[in-house]
Motif scaffolding. Structure first.
Motif, short mmCIF file in Angstrom:
data_model
loop_
_atom_site.label_atom_id
_atom_site.label_comp_id
_atom_site.label_asym_id
_atom_site.label_seq_id
_atom_site.Cartn_x
_atom_site.Cartn_y
_atom_site.Cartn_z
N HIS A 129 0.63 -1.08 0.24
CA HIS A 129 0.09 -0.33 -0.26
C HIS A 129 0.97 1.37 0.00
N HIS A 130 2.33 0.80 0.88
CA HIS A 130 3.39 2.09 0.12
C HIS A 130 2.95 2.74 -1.53
N PRO A 131 3.96 3.84 -1.30
CA PRO A 131 3.61 4.03 -2.61
C PRO A 131 5.09 3.62 -3.57
N GLN A 132 5.75 4.26 -2.45
CA GLN A 132 7.77 3.50 -3.05
C GLN A 132 7.26 2.49 -3.67
N TRP A 133 6.64 1.27 -2.81
CA TRP A 133 6.35 0.07 -4.02
C TRP A 133 5.89 0.14 -5.34
N GLN A 134 4.28 1.32 -5.40
CA GLN A 134 4.18 1.15 -6.50
C GLN A 134 4.63 2.09 -7.53
N TYR A 135 5.55 3.05 -7.21
CA TYR A 135 6.07 3.46 -7.70
C TYR A 135 6.98 2.32 -8.73
N ALA A 136 8.04 2.03 -7.24
CA ALA A 136 8.95 1.19 -8.14
C ALA A 136 8.07 -0.40 -9.28
N LYS A 137 7.04 -0.56 -9.40
CA LYS A 137 6.76 -1.86 -9.83
C LYS A 137 6.26 -0.84 -10.72
N ALA A 138 5.88 0.29 -10.90
CA ALA A 138 5.43 1.12 -12.43
C ALA A 138 6.97 1.36 -12.92
N LEU A 139 7.86 1.68 -11.77
CA LEU A 139 9.38 1.68 -13.06
C LEU A 139 9.68 -0.19 -13.65
N TYR A 140 9.36 -0.50 -13.15
CA TYR A 140 9.91 -2.14 -13.38
C TYR A 140 8.63 -2.20 -14.56
N ASP A 141 7.31 -2.10 -14.85
CA ASP A 141 6.48 -2.52 -15.38
C ASP A 141 6.70 -2.31 -16.69
N ALA A 142 6.86 -0.47 -16.74
CA ALA A 142 7.84 0.15 -17.98
C ALA A 142 9.00 0.25 -18.63
N GLY A 143 9.61 -1.34 -18.30
CA GLY A 143 11.10 -1.14 -18.79
C GLY A 143 11.93 -0.62 -18.19
N GLU A 144 12.45 0.18 -17.41
CA GLU A 144 13.09 1.39 -17.12
C GLU A 144 14.62 0.37 -16.36
N GLU A 274 18.97 8.30 -10.51
CA GLU A 274 17.17 9.54 -10.52
C GLU A 274 16.29 8.93 -9.37
N GLU A 275 16.93 9.74 -7.92
CA GLU A 275 15.52 9.72 -6.38
C GLU A 275 14.58 9.90 -6.36
N LYS A 276 13.44 9.60 -5.54
CA LYS A 276 11.96 10.08 -5.45
C LYS A 276 12.15 9.05 -3.80
N ARG A 277 11.78 10.73 -3.41
CA ARG A 277 11.49 10.36 -1.88
C ARG A 277 9.84 10.35 -1.62
N PHE A 278 9.80 9.46 -0.06
CA PHE A 278 8.60 9.52 0.68
C PHE A 278 8.55 9.75 2.06
N PRO A 279 9.18 11.09 2.80
CA PRO A 279 8.98 10.63 3.60
C PRO A 279 7.97 11.20 4.50
N ALA A 280 6.43 11.27 4.28
CA ALA A 280 6.00 11.38 4.99
C ALA A 280 4.39 10.53 4.85
N VAL A 281 5.24 9.11 4.55
CA VAL A 281 3.78 8.42 4.35
C VAL A 281 3.93 7.14 4.82
N ASN A 282 2.52 6.77 5.68
CA ASN A 282 2.23 6.28 7.41
C ASN A 282 1.69 4.58 6.21
N GLN A 283 2.68 3.52 6.17
CA GLN A 283 1.88 2.77 4.85
C GLN A 283 1.21 2.00 6.09
N TYR A 284 0.68 2.20 7.20
CA TYR A 284 0.02 1.31 8.59
C TYR A 284 -1.32 1.77 7.54
#
Length: 324
Positions: A129-144, A274-284
């Motif tokens: 549910h954390h956007p870091q994993w959704q972002y990482a999956k999107a990168l992977y699925d896009a063939g990056e 290229e770095e993307k940060r997620f500083p204020a997300v509560n995954q719970y």
């Protein structure tokens, strides 16, 4: 249901007090209403933080509470299946702490009961549910990173001084692989959408009947996998997905905001990062909000029981390989 999900907690676990209780209280679409425990001290502790809580002295009493719609179960691992089934039979939606079961086939009864009742049931696998994993999956699925060849991960901590920790008790379903291997294995399945074909190496160290170090290699259809999980090492966590054209590195993949700031790095040619940060997300909180929306509106849930069963199947493969 009163337009929102009314939650109860079965068992006053430390994790429930520190993380999931506050998440159930803060998440939109629901509210924390009750807790069940036989410990007056734990009731007092919870009510100090959540003064409005109703306290039940038995788990069955909470399940009989008509003003509770859903329950969160943070009991010892070996009790998860039993109380998940009881909750569904009582007409409650249920979120069960991971690992939900000790064997993959134990999921079948809960899946069947979920389908028969129409209630929502899930394992508390919060990272998807954390956007870091959704972002990482999107990168992977896009063939990056191009064709994926290797996945490497580590998740470790040292609880050797905490001798009363239930993770060190084999009778309660303890062990490092059930506790944190579930993250290393499950996140790989989530990002890639692939299932392991074979566990090629499972080198485990044991203490008093529980695994405290696990070095595991596996072959997936299109890549190789290697991860270390330990309850006897300096605390560290990291995941790397290494392809032909690039690499995805995650610096706090599992305890984002607790272990450190969640960062997803995309490593490219010529040493570009290229770095993307997620500083204020509560995954719970995000996990509970997603659960609430599934209950209230029928929204798709990112971690259905079938997904969690697949991770448990990989855990079963690891233990089977270790025996041989």
């Amino acid at each position: 249901m009163a337009g929102h999900v009314r939650w109860g907690i079965i068992g006053a676990a430390k994790f429930a007090f520190e993380h999931m209780g506050p998440a159930l209280h803060a998440a939109s679409g629901g509210c924390l209403e009750a807790i069940a425990t036989q410990s007056p001290e734990k009731i007092a502790k919870f009510k100090e933080r959540f003064p409005h809580l109703r306290a039940h002295e038995s788990y069955d009493a909470l399940l009989a509470d008509p003003e509770i719609d859903a329950v969160y179960i943070p009991l010892p691992n070996v009790l998860h299946v039993e109380w998940a089934l009881k909750a569904l039979d009582a007409g409650k939606h249920v979120l069960v702490e991971k690992p939900l079961a000790m064997k993959a086939e134990e999921f079948d009864a809960i899946i069947a009961r979920r389908d028969a009742t129409g209630l929502h049931a899930a394992e508390a696998y919060m990272i998807v549910h954390h956007p870091q994993w959704q972002y990482a999956k999107a990168l992977y699925d896009a063939g990056e990173i191009g064709r994926l060849l290797s996945v490497r991960g580590v998740f470790s901590y040292d609880n050797s001084a905490d001798t009363a920790n239930i993770r060190l008790n084999p009778a309660l379903g303890g062990g490092g692989v059930p506790d944190i291997g579930v993250y290393s294995y499950g996140c790989t399945r989530f990002l890639t959408g692939e299932e392991p074909e074979e566990v090629t190496r499972a080198d485990l160290d044991w203490e008093n009947g529980v695994d405290v170090y696990a070095e595991v290699s596996a072959r997936f259809p299109s890549f190789r996998y290697h991860a270390i999980n330990s309850m006897r090492m300096f605390a560290h966590q990291e995941m790397q997905f290494h392809g032909e054209k690039g690499l995805i590195r995650m610096t706090a993949p599992f305890n984002a905001g607790v272990f450190g700031e969640a960062r997803v790095e995309l490593h490219r040619t010529k040493m570009r990062i290229e770095e993307k940060r997620f500083p204020a997300v509560n995954q719970y909180v995000m996990q509970v909000e997603a659960f609430n929306q599934t209950v209230l509106n029928g929204d798709r849930y990112a971690c259905p029981l079938e997904f969690s069963k697949g991770t448990q199947a990989m855990i079963d493969m690891v233990f089977a390989a270790a025996k041989t």
